[in-house]
Design a protein around this motif. Sequence first.
Motif, PDB file in Angstrom:
ATOM      1  N   GLY A   6       0.682  -1.277   0.040  1.00  0.00           N
ATOM      2  CA  GLY A   6      -0.002  -0.097  -0.159  1.00  0.00           C
ATOM      3  C   GLY A   6       0.939   1.238   0.088  1.00  0.00           C
ATOM      4  O   GLY A   6       0.453   2.308   0.676  1.00  0.00           O
ATOM      5  N   GLY A   7       1.764   1.332  -0.820  1.00  0.00           N
ATOM      6  CA  GLY A   7       2.439   2.821  -1.081  1.00  0.00           C
ATOM      7  C   GLY A   7       3.916   2.792  -0.447  1.00  0.00           C
ATOM      8  O   GLY A   7       4.175   3.852  -0.316  1.00  0.00           O
ATOM      9  N   ALA A   8       4.613   1.841   0.224  1.00  0.00           N
ATOM     10  CA  ALA A   8       5.866   1.913   0.828  1.00  0.00           C
ATOM     11  C   ALA A   8       6.960   2.146  -0.482  1.00  0.00           C
ATOM     12  O   ALA A   8       6.655   1.825  -1.641  1.00  0.00           O
ATOM     13  N   GLY A   9       7.972   2.708  -0.179  1.00  0.00           N
ATOM     14  CA  GLY A   9       9.122   3.001  -1.184  1.00  0.00           C
ATOM     15  C   GLY A   9       9.958   1.336  -1.266  1.00  0.00           C
ATOM     16  O   GLY A   9      10.123   0.797  -0.470  1.00  0.00           O
ATOM     17  N   LEU A  10      10.546   1.198  -2.402  1.00  0.00           N
ATOM     18  CA  LEU A  10      11.530   0.039  -2.566  1.00  0.00           C
ATOM     19  C   LEU A  10      12.613   0.615  -3.611  1.00  0.00           C
ATOM     20  O   LEU A  10      12.322   1.286  -4.603  1.00  0.00           O
ATOM     21  N   PHE A  11      13.931   0.389  -3.123  1.00  0.00           N
ATOM     22  CA  PHE A  11      14.957   0.831  -3.971  1.00  0.00           C
ATOM     23  C   PHE A  11      15.856  -0.278  -4.224  1.00  0.00           C
ATOM     24  O   PHE A  11      16.442  -0.652  -3.257  1.00  0.00           O
ATOM     25  N   MET A  12      16.018  -0.582  -5.531  1.00  0.00           N
ATOM     26  CA  MET A  12      17.163  -1.648  -5.904  1.00  0.00           C
ATOM     27  C   MET A  12      18.376  -0.865  -6.521  1.00  0.00           C
ATOM     28  O   MET A  12      18.154  -0.319  -7.517  1.00  0.00           O
ATOM     29  N   HIS A  13      19.553  -1.196  -5.747  1.00  0.00           N
ATOM     30  CA  HIS A  13      20.740  -0.580  -6.057  1.00  0.00           C
ATOM     31  C   HIS A  13      21.737  -1.382  -6.720  1.00  0.00           C
ATOM     32  O   HIS A  13      21.866  -2.640  -6.400  1.00  0.00           O
ATOM     33  N   LYS A  14      22.727  -0.879  -7.488  1.00  0.00           N
ATOM     34  CA  LYS A  14      23.767  -1.678  -8.289  1.00  0.00           C
ATOM     35  C   LYS A  14      24.488  -0.560  -8.844  1.00  0.00           C
ATOM     36  O   LYS A  14      24.213   0.549  -9.382  1.00  0.00           O
ATOM     37  N   SER A  15      25.977  -0.306  -8.246  1.00  0.00           N
ATOM     38  CA  SER A  15      26.822   0.539  -8.795  1.00  0.00           C
ATOM     39  C   SER A  15      27.538   0.096  -9.982  1.00  0.00           C
ATOM     40  O   SER A  15      27.613  -0.943 -10.203  1.00  0.00           O
ATOM     41  N   GLY A  16      28.086   1.090 -10.652  1.00  0.00           N
ATOM     42  CA  GLY A  16      28.959   0.690 -11.848  1.00  0.00           C
ATOM     43  C   GLY A  16      28.060   0.333 -13.003  1.00  0.00           C
ATOM     44  O   GLY A  16      28.745  -0.419 -13.923  1.00  0.00           O
ATOM     45  N   VAL A  17      26.832   0.265 -13.227  1.00  0.00           N
ATOM     46  CA  VAL A  17      26.349  -0.213 -14.444  1.00  0.00           C
ATOM     47  C   VAL A  17      25.553   0.963 -15.179  1.00  0.00           C
ATOM     48  O   VAL A  17      24.610   0.337 -16.000  1.00  0.00           O
ATOM     49  N   GLY A  18      25.509   2.285 -14.946  1.00  0.00           N
ATOM     50  CA  GLY A  18      25.097   3.135 -15.722  1.00  0.00           C
ATOM     51  C   GLY A  18      23.618   3.469 -15.325  1.00  0.00           C
ATOM     52  O   GLY A  18      22.910   4.210 -16.213  1.00  0.00           O
ATOM     53  N   TYR A  19      23.183   3.109 -14.039  1.00  0.00           N
ATOM     54  CA  TYR A  19      21.836   3.503 -13.564  1.00  0.00           C
ATOM     55  C   TYR A  19      21.897   5.133 -13.159  1.00  0.00           C
ATOM     56  O   TYR A  19      22.684   5.453 -12.586  1.00  0.00           O
ATOM     57  N   SER A  20      21.124   5.732 -13.601  1.00  0.00           N
ATOM     58  CA  SER A  20      20.779   7.138 -13.245  1.00  0.00           C
ATOM     59  C   SER A  20      19.243   7.464 -12.831  1.00  0.00           C
ATOM     60  O   SER A  20      18.423   6.570 -13.457  1.00  0.00           O
ATOM     61  N   SER A  21      18.829   8.494 -12.203  1.00  0.00           N
ATOM     62  CA  SER A  21      17.208   8.590 -11.783  1.00  0.00           C
ATOM     63  C   SER A  21      17.230  10.117 -11.495  1.00  0.00           C
ATOM     64  O   SER A  21      17.955  10.681 -10.868  1.00  0.00           O
ATOM     65  N   PRO A  22      16.168  10.589 -11.797  1.00  0.00           N
ATOM     66  CA  PRO A  22      15.795  12.027 -11.752  1.00  0.00           C
ATOM     67  C   PRO A  22      15.307  12.151 -10.055  1.00  0.00           C
ATOM     68  O   PRO A  22      15.495  13.144  -9.482  1.00  0.00           O
ATOM     69  N   TYR A  23      15.126  11.046  -9.463  1.00  0.00           N
ATOM     70  CA  TYR A  23      14.740  10.966  -8.093  1.00  0.00           C
ATOM     71  C   TYR A  23      16.167  11.122  -6.930  1.00  0.00           C
ATOM     72  O   TYR A  23      15.997  11.240  -5.933  1.00  0.00           O
ATOM     73  N   LEU A  24      17.286  11.214  -7.729  1.00  0.00           N
ATOM     74  CA  LEU A  24      18.532  11.246  -7.005  1.00  0.00           C
ATOM     75  C   LEU A  24      19.058  12.457  -7.002  1.00  0.00           C
ATOM     76  O   LEU A  24      20.174  12.692  -6.298  1.00  0.00           O
ATOM     77  N   SER A  25      18.240  13.567  -7.040  1.00  0.00           N
ATOM     78  CA  SER A  25      18.605  15.168  -6.981  1.00  0.00           C
ATOM     79  C   SER A  25      18.573  15.464  -5.283  1.00  0.00           C
ATOM     80  O   SER A  25      17.295  15.666  -4.700  1.00  0.00           O
ATOM     81  N   GLU A  26      19.653  15.488  -4.754  1.00  0.00           N
ATOM     82  CA  GLU A  26      19.826  15.836  -3.388  1.00  0.00           C
ATOM     83  C   GLU A  26      19.285  17.394  -3.392  1.00  0.00           C
ATOM     84  O   GLU A  26      18.775  17.781  -2.098  1.00  0.00           O
ATOM     85  N   GLN A  27      19.562  18.186  -4.254  1.00  0.00           N
ATOM     86  CA  GLN A  27      19.061  19.496  -3.926  1.00  0.00           C
ATOM     87  C   GLN A  27      17.760  19.838  -4.147  1.00  0.00           C
ATOM     88  O   GLN A  27      17.021  20.327  -2.907  1.00  0.00           O
ATOM     89  N   GLN A  28      16.928  18.901  -4.613  1.00  0.00           N
ATOM     90  CA  GLN A  28      15.437  18.952  -4.735  1.00  0.00           C
ATOM     91  C   GLN A  28      15.047  18.434  -3.376  1.00  0.00           C
ATOM     92  O   GLN A  28      14.149  18.893  -2.924  1.00  0.00           O
ATOM     93  N   ALA A  29      15.431  17.077  -2.761  1.00  0.00           N
ATOM     94  CA  ALA A  29      15.128  16.746  -1.604  1.00  0.00           C
ATOM     95  C   ALA A  29      15.360  17.356  -0.702  1.00  0.00           C
ATOM     96  O   ALA A  29      14.703  17.671   0.314  1.00  0.00           O
TER      97      ALA A  29
END
Length: 276
Positions: free
Chosen positions: A245-268
């Motif tokens: 019912g609306g919880a967040g989930l984040f799947m991480h892996k470094s070094g594979v070219g993943y990028s996201s608009p939700y990773l903006s620390e300034q906006q957060a």
Amino acid sequence: METTSIIQRLRPLRRTTRPATRRVLPFLAALFLATPLAGSLPSSAAGTSRLEGNEVAALTPGHVAGFDARLRAQYAALGAEQQGLRYAVFEQALTGFLNLRQQGKVPAQQQRLAVIDFDLPSSEKRFWVLDLATNQVLYRSLVAHGNNSGQLDATQFSNTNGSNASSLGFYVTGSEYVGKHGRSLRLNGLDPGFNDQAAARAIVVHGAGYVSEDFIKQNGRLGRSQGCPALPLDLYAPIIDTLKGGAGLFMHKSGVGYSSPYLSEQQASAALPAFS
């Protein structure tokens, strides 16, 4: 924000003397941890942030530094390091979670966040469920990756139907249902190009017998799914109850070219009271 926060009323004390800052900071961290993560900014009917470009540009280095300090305080209060969750992964997960809250993509009062760190092999517990309101790591568990993502380690990811691979990025949980794996939890992928086909691919949280310590002892790794984050049979049901019912989930892996608009620390950080 229209309402003056307790943190904003403390700002004159912070300007008086630098030693006072050292006395006030622990109180600020405790205040942050005892209240909702951040006052969510209003969002438009389309669910997008109302932050204007000049507002983001106006954020001071001190504001961003304050944001980092508060994330670190939350991390310490959770005891996440002792539970094996690295700060760099937690920082990304919580930054994205705050941005999703600002944009109305998770409920405003939602405080449950799950994290998967695919930098770790499947033989290690790399799935965490965090309660950000009570500062508890509710669960730490084994979790499987897709059978075309790799053997022991997940190295390949896909957003394509039929790929049988895991998909990186931010998700929000939906409703549960009973399917071929028993109770299962729907996932809605929010990162275009990385996981936004999750619903069409039927990527869900479910239990599986191949996710167990016994399987690891026999095979040196977990069994693998068709792309779903499969959990142990003794944990999947309470975890579904915790996250549905609306919880967040984040799947991480470094070094594979993943990028996201939700990773903006300034906006957060714009959701948090300003730091002088």
